[in-house]
Design an enzyme around this catalytic site. Sequence first.
Site, PDB file in Angstrom:
ATOM      1  N   GLN A 117       0.840  -1.204   0.000  1.00  0.00           N
ATOM      2  CA  GLN A 117       0.000   0.000   0.000  1.00  0.00           C
ATOM      3  C   GLN A 117       0.874   1.254   0.000  1.00  0.00           C
ATOM      4  O   GLN A 117       1.075   1.878   1.032  1.00  0.00           O
ATOM      5  CB  GLN A 117      -0.888  -0.024   1.247  1.00  0.00           C
ATOM      6  N   PHE A 118       1.406   1.637  -1.165  1.00  0.00           N
ATOM      7  CA  PHE A 118       2.264   2.821  -1.229  1.00  0.00           C
ATOM      8  C   PHE A 118       1.524   4.087  -0.825  1.00  0.00           C
ATOM      9  O   PHE A 118       2.130   5.062  -0.395  1.00  0.00           O
ATOM     10  CB  PHE A 118       2.900   2.974  -2.616  1.00  0.00           C
ATOM     11  N   THR A 119       0.198   4.095  -0.920  1.00  0.00           N
ATOM     12  CA  THR A 119      -0.571   5.299  -0.603  1.00  0.00           C
ATOM     13  C   THR A 119      -0.539   5.646   0.882  1.00  0.00           C
ATOM     14  O   THR A 119      -0.980   6.731   1.266  1.00  0.00           O
ATOM     15  CB  THR A 119      -2.033   5.171  -1.079  1.00  0.00           C
TER      16      THR A 119
END
Length: 148
Positions: free
Chosen positions: A78-80
């Site tokens: 989950q880079f966000t």
Amino acid sequence: MRVVVQRSLLSSVSVEEKLISKIPFGLVLLVGFTDGDTLEDIDYMVRKITNLRIFNDEEGIMNKSILDVGGSILSISQFTLYADTKKGNRPSYMKAMKGEDAKILYDKFNQELNKLVETKTGIFGADMQVNILNDGPVTILLDTKSDY
């Protein structure tokens, strides 16, 4: 390294309407990396997550860990989690680690978790649909660079 930990009764991840992984109960982890994260961050996070006492004991008190209850883990990249929303309305993801480097750490993180708890994953970098039946709800944010 940031991880959102959610206690779950049932969770799954799909890509293009194809089921990739599913767990009956345990923890769902949303996992993000930033520049400067190391193997030490992974070791810390694995210890913290597997020993977090967020499952109910016989008296209904959160006093047991995933190791105690025998659940599984669903780990989702989950880079966000490193979105910067201070300026304007469009998040910047400059603080997220570049994909190639993050994948190496993400894979290592999951390998280390899997030594202790059955750990399933989505597909790194894919457009995933994650279904989480959050139990409680119990949601905890862990960050190796902060004092949450």
